[in-house]
Motif scaffolding. Structure first.
Motif, PDB file in Angstrom:
ATOM      1  N   TYR A 151       1.727  12.498   4.012  1.00 35.50           N
ATOM      2  CA  TYR A 151       2.400  11.365   4.642  1.00 35.50           C
ATOM      3  C   TYR A 151       2.599  11.606   6.135  1.00 35.50           C
ATOM      4  O   TYR A 151       2.311  10.750   6.965  1.00 35.50           O
ATOM      5  CB  TYR A 151       3.738  11.174   3.922  1.00 35.50           C
ATOM      6  CG  TYR A 151       4.531   9.986   4.344  1.00 35.50           C
ATOM      7  CD1 TYR A 151       3.965   8.720   4.305  1.00 35.50           C
ATOM      8  CD2 TYR A 151       5.841  10.124   4.771  1.00 35.50           C
ATOM      9  CE1 TYR A 151       4.692   7.624   4.692  1.00 35.50           C
ATOM     10  CE2 TYR A 151       6.570   9.043   5.150  1.00 35.50           C
ATOM     11  CZ  TYR A 151       6.005   7.796   5.112  1.00 35.50           C
ATOM     12  OH  TYR A 151       6.739   6.720   5.505  1.00 35.50           O
ATOM     13  N   GLU A 191       0.259   6.434  -7.083  1.00 30.35           N
ATOM     14  CA  GLU A 191      -1.059   6.715  -7.632  1.00 30.35           C
ATOM     15  C   GLU A 191      -1.515   8.140  -7.324  1.00 30.35           C
ATOM     16  O   GLU A 191      -2.388   8.671  -7.985  1.00 30.35           O
ATOM     17  CB  GLU A 191      -2.081   5.711  -7.070  1.00 30.35           C
ATOM     18  CG  GLU A 191      -1.853   4.276  -7.528  1.00 30.35           C
ATOM     19  CD  GLU A 191      -1.880   4.149  -9.051  1.00 30.35           C
ATOM     20  OE1 GLU A 191      -2.804   4.680  -9.676  1.00 30.35           O
ATOM     21  OE2 GLU A 191      -0.959   3.519  -9.595  1.00 30.35           O
ATOM     22  N   LEU A 192      -0.919   8.735  -6.272  1.00 29.45           N
ATOM     23  CA  LEU A 192      -1.327  10.091  -5.878  1.00 29.45           C
ATOM     24  C   LEU A 192      -0.428  11.131  -6.537  1.00 29.45           C
ATOM     25  O   LEU A 192      -0.077  12.130  -5.927  1.00 29.45           O
ATOM     26  CB  LEU A 192      -1.264  10.243  -4.356  1.00 29.45           C
ATOM     27  CG  LEU A 192      -2.251   9.398  -3.554  1.00 29.45           C
ATOM     28  CD1 LEU A 192      -2.035   9.602  -2.066  1.00 29.45           C
ATOM     29  CD2 LEU A 192      -3.680   9.724  -3.921  1.00 29.45           C
ATOM     30  N   LEU A 224       0.451   3.588  -3.245  1.00 27.96           N
ATOM     31  CA  LEU A 224      -0.354   4.788  -2.998  1.00 27.96           C
ATOM     32  C   LEU A 224       0.345   6.077  -3.428  1.00 27.96           C
ATOM     33  O   LEU A 224      -0.236   6.871  -4.173  1.00 27.96           O
ATOM     34  CB  LEU A 224      -0.750   4.842  -1.518  1.00 27.96           C
ATOM     35  CG  LEU A 224      -2.096   5.502  -1.218  1.00 27.96           C
ATOM     36  CD1 LEU A 224      -3.226   4.798  -1.958  1.00 27.96           C
ATOM     37  CD2 LEU A 224      -2.367   5.497   0.277  1.00 27.96           C
ATOM     38  N   ARG A 270       2.790  15.577  -1.016  1.00 28.23           N
ATOM     39  CA  ARG A 270       2.972  14.190  -0.643  1.00 28.23           C
ATOM     40  C   ARG A 270       3.489  14.022   0.778  1.00 28.23           C
ATOM     41  O   ARG A 270       2.913  13.294   1.578  1.00 28.23           O
ATOM     42  CB  ARG A 270       3.927  13.499  -1.617  1.00 28.23           C
ATOM     43  CG  ARG A 270       3.597  12.049  -1.809  1.00 28.23           C
ATOM     44  CD  ARG A 270       4.594  11.417  -2.726  1.00 28.23           C
ATOM     45  NE  ARG A 270       5.914  11.478  -2.130  1.00 28.23           N
ATOM     46  CZ  ARG A 270       6.921  10.707  -2.491  1.00 28.23           C
ATOM     47  NH1 ARG A 270       6.757   9.851  -3.458  1.00 28.23           N
ATOM     48  NH2 ARG A 270       8.087  10.800  -1.904  1.00 28.23           N
ATOM     49  N   VAL A 308       0.833  -1.208   0.000  1.00 29.26           N
ATOM     50  CA  VAL A 308       0.000   0.000   0.000  1.00 29.26           C
ATOM     51  C   VAL A 308       0.864   1.254   0.000  1.00 29.26           C
ATOM     52  O   VAL A 308       0.654   2.178  -0.791  1.00 29.26           O
ATOM     53  CB  VAL A 308      -0.935   0.002   1.229  1.00 29.26           C
ATOM     54  CG1 VAL A 308      -1.637   1.349   1.388  1.00 29.26           C
ATOM     55  CG2 VAL A 308      -1.968  -1.102   1.104  1.00 29.26           C
TER      56      VAL A 308
END
Lengths: 285, 327
Positions: free
Chosen positions: B287, B275-276, B272, B283, B268
């Motif tokens: 996070y 994909e973002l 992830l 980011r 994941v």
């Protein structure tokens, strides 16, 4: 040559002591492993930058502005989630403060941009020459501010009503609570003081160097090194460790080569953890 | 035992699913890059799972062991012309030695002090990589690291390299599963929960600690050498605090000592961020916020969530059963 290097070392070491003061309080007293310490230091420098350039404040007023701003930020974080982190123990504060570090450092990048900036202060381009030793004015200001704030923190901890409370918190939180002390307020106060000290450190030391979002990354880790080297909970231990480290790094740079400061700092740290885990001035657990 | 068998079955299913990735999602360069990185991160997260999940030591320096592997293999293959396969083995051996030393040297350092010591050692490692220019290439790093070849064919980034990384990730997962099911795993959990009691019960704690540190570091080093061969270029900036923190988050999010949970968390947390891409600018902020929320709301990780849900379902079922009895 040697005099110059010793003087440089004392100046750099005073900077370490100033930068480590806030961490010494929260790590030593609240047992909060704050990996966001360096990020708060950098944030203090950026608030100073905006105070001078956007608000047009004189530098002498921008420094207190940064102190208030970082104190407020630290107290807000404490109200929002620091206590929840502490409840999960060391792992909680380690992970949570790492998260805060990412948020603050990248938040700085988004707000102020990633390019290197410089903070205009009246002392940056001055230098003082005494007996063949030449020192930068801004760095000397750092020594003065470090001496002043260390003295104030010492007086506060040992001779005031608030200091008594903070020391009680450090010794035994449960006992303090049972004596009817309002722990939450003492925690907020500790964070406010630590935030103000960290803001002051960032706004006084960083102008002598380039300002970038990552400006506090390395010094945040060095602060851990000196707090542990000095002995957890010992203010004077941290100060002595800072000065020793500063001189050691300066001599290494003069006689061995440049760019080795991190190796010196962390070798000293790891060696100390192995030989005397309680630090220079700490008591054996 | 049945839990272990279930976990084993899930791993087999995951690996079979992973084999189908090139067919299902396409074997274009982008998909294969992400899929390869997923496999490397799964292996790296499992290596830390041994140290943090089983031995209970919160290390924030796994990236430096990964880096030792990448540099040893990279330097041996580019400077000494060693075969890449031998480079991989040498990388694992070098990192395992470093891990054994780390385990021995830090034996008296506990809690947050251990975490800070691992960060310190990582800073020293990175500083040496930058300073020892003539050996490591300084900030430029090592370039032109050759890939290993299989059946006389050099593995190219793409499906071939993905399958190599997948095979290695599967081996790492199986090794950690075997450790958990063995006497070693039981001893590790005993020491983690109560070291004095475990010692009194005859567990040789020093030997155990060094063993698990060695295994974890060896896996991290071999993973790093595959990473180096895959990228063909490595530089010091990769092997720092950000990567170490990410790997630690994988282990905590997955739930310490949960092999399946850590594997899922690694998948994941690698997919992830890719994909973002639209959130790329935010980011690290996202996070960091996720990290804080994780500690505040989900301190036991994904496997803990699973356990909590099951407890709640169990309570409901019990209540239902009770109602029936009364009725």
């Amino acid at each position: 040559m040697l005099a110059q290097q010793l003087a440089n070392g004392v100046v750099v070491g005073s900077g370490y002591a100033l930068a480590a003061l806030g961490l010494a309080l929260v790590f030593g007293i609240l047992q909060f492993v704050n990996f966001a310490h360096g990020a708060l230091y950098a944030l203090g420098a950026y608030v100073t930058l905006s105070g001078v350039t956007s608000l047009g404040l004189p530098y002498a007023l921008a420094v207190p502005l940064a102190m208030v701003a970082i104190a407020a930020f630290a107290v807000a974080c404490n109200m929002l989630f620091f206590l929840r982190l502490s409840r999960e123990g060391e792992l909680g504060t380690i992970l949570g403060s790492l998260g805060l570090m990412f948020v603050v450092v990248d938040g700085i990048r988004l707000l102020w941009g990633a390019q290197a900036r410089s903070i205009p202060t009246p002392l940056v381009d001055t230098s003082v020459d005494v007996a063949g030793v030449s020192l930068n004015g801004q760095l000397l200001l750092g020594v003065g501010v470090a001496a002043l704030l260390i003295g104030l923190v010492f007086l506060l901890l040992n001779h005031t009503w608030l200091g008594l409370r903070i020391r009680a918190l450090a010794q035994d939180e449960t006992a303090a609570r049972l004596m009817g002390m309002r722990i939450t307020w003492s925690r907020h106060a500790t964070w406010a003081i630590a935030g103000a000290l960290t803001g002051a450190a960032g706004s006084v030391i960083v102008p002598a160097f380039a300002l970038q979002p990552s400006a506090g990354d390395s010094i945040g880790l060095t602060a851990f090194a000196v707090v542990i080297l000095g002995g957890l909970g010992s203010l004077w231990g941290a100060v002595i460790a800072s000065l020793t480290l500063g001189v050691l790094e300066s001599l290494t740079e003069g006689y061995i080569g440049s760019g080795l400061d991190e190796i010196v700092a962390f070798t000293a740290l790891v060696a100390m953890l192995l030989v005397r885990p309680q630090g220079l001035a700490g008591r054996a657990a | 035992m049945s839990v272990d068998r279930k976990a084993g079955a899930l791993v087999v299913l995951l690996v079979l699913a992973a084999f189908a990735v090139p067919g299902l999602w396409g074997d274009d360069a982008y998909t294969m890059t992400v899929a390869t990185l997923v496999c490397l991160n799964v292996a790296l997260a499992q290596s830390l799972n041994l140290v943090t999940g089983f031995a209970g030591a919160i290390a924030l320096g796994q990236a430096s062991l990964y880096g030792i592997g990448a540099y040893v293999a990279g330097l041996l293959t580019t400077r000494a012309g060693v075969d890449p396969w031998i480079g991989l083995v040498a990388a694992a051996a070098a990192a395992a030695t470093a891990g054994a030393l780390l385990g021995l040297v830090t034996i008296r350092i506990s809690g947050a002090y251990f975490t800070i010591a691992t960060i310190g050692l990582q800073q020293i490692f990175q500083a040496i990589l930058v300073k020892w220019d003539s050996m490591t290439g300084g900030t430029q790093g090592v370039v032109g690291i050759p890939s290993p070849s299989l059946f006389g064919k050099v593995l190219e980034p793409g499906v071939g390299f993905y399958l190599l990384a997948l095979a290695w990730a599967a081996i790492a997962v199986v090794v950690v599963l075997r450790v958990r099911a063995s006497r070693l795993g039981a001893e590790l959990v005993a020491v983690r929960e109560d070291e004095a009691a475990a010692q009194a019960a005859g567990v040789r704690t020093t030997r155990l600690r060094v063993l698990v540190f060695t295994m974890g570091a060896g896996i991290a080093g071999l993973t790093g050498s595959i990473y180096g061969a895959y990228q063909s270029t490595i530089d010091p900036s990769v092997f720092g605090l950000t990567l170490s923190a990410t790997v630690l988050v994988m282990v905590i999010l997955g739930g310490r000592a949960s092999v399946v949970g850590v594997t899922l968390a690694a998948i994941v947390l690698t997919v992830l961020p890719e994909e973002l891409q639209s959130l790329q600018d935010y980011r690290l902020v996202v996070y960091g916020l996720v990290l804080i929320a994780l500690v505040v709301f989900l301190p036991t990780g994904l496997s803990g969530l699973d356990r909590r849900l099951r407890q709640r379902l169990g309570a409901r079922r019990a209540r239902g059963a009770g109602a029936e009895v009364i009725a």
